[in-house]
Design a protein around this motif. Structure first.
Motif, PDB file in Angstrom:
ATOM      1  N   GLY A  52       0.938  -1.459   0.150  1.00  0.00           N
ATOM      2  CA  GLY A  52      -0.191   0.233   0.160  1.00  0.00           C
ATOM      3  C   GLY A  52       0.464   1.294   0.266  1.00  0.00           C
ATOM      4  N   LYS A  53       1.951   0.972   0.722  1.00  0.00           N
ATOM      5  CA  LYS A  53       3.160   2.453   1.071  1.00  0.00           C
ATOM      6  C   LYS A  53       3.546   2.712  -1.076  1.00  0.00           C
ATOM      7  CE  LYS A  53       3.722   2.013   5.878  1.00  0.00           C
ATOM      8  NZ  LYS A  53       4.788   1.482   6.644  1.00  0.00           N
ATOM      9  N   ALA A  54       4.001   1.285  -1.445  1.00  0.00           N
ATOM     10  CA  ALA A  54       4.526   1.130  -2.022  1.00  0.00           C
ATOM     11  C   ALA A  54       4.206   2.412  -3.520  1.00  0.00           C
ATOM     12  CB  ALA A  54       5.161   0.584  -2.499  1.00  0.00           C
ATOM     13  N   LEU A  55       2.682   2.246  -3.668  1.00  0.00           N
ATOM     14  CA  LEU A  55       0.979   2.079  -4.642  1.00  0.00           C
ATOM     15  C   LEU A  55       0.878   3.105  -4.003  1.00  0.00           C
ATOM     16  CD1 LEU A  55      -1.204  -0.943  -4.363  1.00  0.00           C
ATOM     17  CD2 LEU A  55       0.629  -0.279  -6.231  1.00  0.00           C
ATOM     18  N   ALA A  56       1.043   3.966  -3.043  1.00  0.00           N
ATOM     19  CA  ALA A  56       1.014   5.388  -2.820  1.00  0.00           C
ATOM     20  C   ALA A  56       2.211   6.281  -3.253  1.00  0.00           C
ATOM     21  CB  ALA A  56       1.033   6.202  -1.705  1.00  0.00           C
ATOM     22  N   VAL A  57       3.270   5.806  -3.184  1.00  0.00           N
ATOM     23  CA  VAL A  57       4.750   6.449  -3.952  1.00  0.00           C
ATOM     24  C   VAL A  57       4.483   6.808  -5.305  1.00  0.00           C
ATOM     25  CG1 VAL A  57       6.292   6.998  -4.161  1.00  0.00           C
ATOM     26  CG2 VAL A  57       6.114   6.523  -1.701  1.00  0.00           C
ATOM     27  N   GLU A  58       4.652   5.191  -6.298  1.00  0.00           N
ATOM     28  CA  GLU A  58       4.224   4.584  -7.489  1.00  0.00           C
ATOM     29  C   GLU A  58       2.967   5.373  -8.315  1.00  0.00           C
ATOM     30  OE1 GLU A  58       4.439   1.099 -10.019  1.00  0.00           O
ATOM     31  OE2 GLU A  58       4.876   0.411  -8.399  1.00  0.00           O
ATOM     32  N   PRO A  72       1.286  10.465  -9.383  1.00  0.00           N
ATOM     33  CA  PRO A  72       1.392  11.230 -10.340  1.00  0.00           C
ATOM     34  C   PRO A  72       0.469  11.653 -11.181  1.00  0.00           C
ATOM     35  CG  PRO A  72       4.137   9.424 -10.269  1.00  0.00           C
ATOM     36  CD  PRO A  72       3.330   9.702  -9.116  1.00  0.00           C
ATOM     37  N   LYS A  73      -0.357   9.432 -10.519  1.00  0.00           N
ATOM     38  CA  LYS A  73      -1.351   9.820 -11.856  1.00  0.00           C
ATOM     39  C   LYS A  73      -2.862  10.785 -10.312  1.00  0.00           C
ATOM     40  CE  LYS A  73       0.127   6.003 -14.309  1.00  0.00           C
ATOM     41  NZ  LYS A  73      -0.556   4.172 -14.448  1.00  0.00           N
ATOM     42  N   LYS A  74      -2.579  10.896  -9.753  1.00  0.00           N
ATOM     43  CA  LYS A  74      -3.324  11.360  -8.547  1.00  0.00           C
ATOM     44  C   LYS A  74      -4.518  10.173  -8.019  1.00  0.00           C
ATOM     45  CE  LYS A  74      -1.709  15.979  -9.026  1.00  0.00           C
ATOM     46  NZ  LYS A  74      -1.210  16.207  -8.704  1.00  0.00           N
ATOM     47  N   ILE A  75      -4.067   9.140  -8.037  1.00  0.00           N
ATOM     48  CA  ILE A  75      -4.436   7.718  -7.524  1.00  0.00           C
ATOM     49  C   ILE A  75      -3.467   7.940  -5.832  1.00  0.00           C
ATOM     50  CG2 ILE A  75      -4.546   5.278  -7.656  1.00  0.00           C
ATOM     51  CD1 ILE A  75      -4.805   5.773 -10.766  1.00  0.00           C
ATOM     52  N   ARG A  76      -4.923   7.278  -5.278  1.00  0.00           N
ATOM     53  CA  ARG A  76      -4.029   6.986  -3.729  1.00  0.00           C
ATOM     54  C   ARG A  76      -4.301   5.431  -3.269  1.00  0.00           C
ATOM     55  NH1 ARG A  76      -7.774   9.039  -0.645  1.00  0.00           N
ATOM     56  NH2 ARG A  76      -9.434   8.561  -2.206  1.00  0.00           N
ATOM     57  N   ALA A  77      -3.551   5.189  -2.534  1.00  0.00           N
ATOM     58  CA  ALA A  77      -3.654   3.849  -1.959  1.00  0.00           C
ATOM     59  C   ALA A  77      -3.159   3.877  -0.866  1.00  0.00           C
ATOM     60  CB  ALA A  77      -2.358   3.064  -2.579  1.00  0.00           C
ATOM     61  N   ASN A  78      -4.389   2.864  -0.174  1.00  0.00           N
ATOM     62  CA  ASN A  78      -4.129   2.371   1.974  1.00  0.00           C
ATOM     63  C   ASN A  78      -3.973   1.196   1.718  1.00  0.00           C
ATOM     64  OD1 ASN A  78      -3.910   6.069   2.484  1.00  0.00           O
ATOM     65  ND2 ASN A  78      -5.512   5.843   0.490  1.00  0.00           N
ATOM     66  N   VAL A  79      -4.529   1.083   2.907  1.00  0.00           N
ATOM     67  CA  VAL A  79      -4.422  -0.485   3.911  1.00  0.00           C
ATOM     68  C   VAL A  79      -6.039  -0.343   4.643  1.00  0.00           C
ATOM     69  CG1 VAL A  79      -3.502  -2.557   4.133  1.00  0.00           C
ATOM     70  CG2 VAL A  79      -2.323  -0.954   2.721  1.00  0.00           C
ATOM     71  N   ILE A  80      -6.831  -1.149   4.773  1.00  0.00           N
ATOM     72  CA  ILE A  80      -7.473  -1.352   6.066  1.00  0.00           C
ATOM     73  C   ILE A  80      -7.045  -2.680   6.689  1.00  0.00           C
ATOM     74  CG2 ILE A  80      -9.319  -1.980   4.580  1.00  0.00           C
ATOM     75  CD1 ILE A  80     -11.380  -2.314   7.404  1.00  0.00           C
ATOM     76  N   GLY A 138      -1.290   6.159   0.960  1.00  0.00           N
ATOM     77  CA  GLY A 138       0.272   5.360   2.061  1.00  0.00           C
ATOM     78  C   GLY A 138      -0.557   5.327   3.251  1.00  0.00           C
ATOM     79  N   THR A 139      -1.744   5.499   3.617  1.00  0.00           N
ATOM     80  CA  THR A 139      -1.995   4.922   4.806  1.00  0.00           C
ATOM     81  C   THR A 139      -2.702   3.093   5.604  1.00  0.00           C
ATOM     82  OG1 THR A 139      -2.656   6.976   5.731  1.00  0.00           O
ATOM     83  CG2 THR A 139      -3.381   5.829   7.377  1.00  0.00           C
ATOM     84  N   THR A 140      -2.154   2.960   6.908  1.00  0.00           N
ATOM     85  CA  THR A 140      -2.650   1.670   6.936  1.00  0.00           C
ATOM     86  C   THR A 140      -3.964   2.212   8.161  1.00  0.00           C
ATOM     87  OG1 THR A 140      -1.248  -0.071   6.666  1.00  0.00           O
ATOM     88  CG2 THR A 140      -2.420  -0.165   7.980  1.00  0.00           C
TER      89      THR A 140
END
Length: 244
Positions: free
Chosen positions: A159-165, A168-176, A232-234
């Motif tokens: 999830g953290k790696a996806l948030a960074v990668e 640039p596409k303005k796509i957020r990634a997080n984890v529950i 990038g948050t859990t």
């Protein structure tokens, strides 16, 4: 995208026919979204569709352990705004477990989420989001789940790696990362007595002294979808399991 609402947005949930996925589908519909739910069981999908009782629900049969099915699924559904990936089926065991048990959580929980994101990206709108699902066992493992703890930790790192990668596409990634939640599923093949024993034990392991509800975990997912400044948050809807 307007923050804090899912109105007129399209939410895809792989594993949406029961448990946390189904509860998330219900809450997304209440916020005005249209929902695509995918799962392995045609019967469960039909039951979920009837339960949700909305013309804004689409259902698809999908084995998320099959990469070719995942790729075809996203081609079929087209563009959307948010992805949630709670669907998993695995067996937990100690370090001495056989190979099949040791590898089951990675094969059924980590890689299906990894490849779901890969095949979803061409269709995910800019300013959209991805919510993965791990489990509180990653931060507070017990004595019977070495590979399971590692798998959940890997999902949180993903999830953290996806948030960074994907920034640039303005796509957020997080984890529950929930604690134990009342659902129809606990461990694959487990009898109800085993599930009940697990639930009872969990009440002594957290601060609130109870097992969580699917709707409470789903509320966390919807927050991660709607808060446009969180990436990038859990998050841990676990009743304070990590504090004991």
């Amino acid at each position: 995208m307007t923050a804090l609402t899912l109105k007129n947005q399209r939410v895809v949930i792989i594993g949406g026919s029961s448990g946390i996925g189904l509860a998330t589908a219900r809450q997304a519909l209440e916020q005005g979204a249209s929902v695509v739910i995918a799962g392995r069981s045609e019967a469960k999908l039909a039951a979920a569709r009837q339960l949700l009782s909305s013309d804004k629900v689409e259902t698809y049969a999908l084995d998320n352990r099959d990469n070719s099915q995942l790729e075809l699924f996203f081609k079929a559904i087209g563009s959307f705004d948010h992805l949630f990936t709670p669907g998993a089926s695995y067996v937990r065991g100690p370090i001495t477990s056989d190979e099949a048990t040791a590898e089951s959580c990675f094969k059924a929980k980590f890689w299906p989420q990894y490849y779901a994101v890969k095949f979803a990206l061409p269709y995910l709108h800019p300013a959209g989001s991805i919510v993965l699902m791990s489990g509180a066992f990653s931060q507070r493992p017990l004595t019977d789940g070495a590979s399971y703890a590692a798998c959940n930790g890997a999902i949180e790192s993903l999830g953290k790696a996806l948030a960074v990668e994907l920034a640039p596409k303005k796509i957020r990634a997080n984890v529950i990362s929930p604690g134990t939640i009342y659902t129809a599923f606990n461990w694959e093949g487990a009898e109800q007595a085993t599930r009940d024993a697990s639930y009872n034990a969990y009440t002594d392991m957290n601060v609130l002294g109870r097992v969580g509800k699917a709707a409470e975990a789903a509320h966390t997912v919807v927050y991660l979808m709607t808060n446009s400044y969180t990436t990038g948050t859990t998050l841990h809807p676990d009743g304070g399991y990590l504090l004991r």
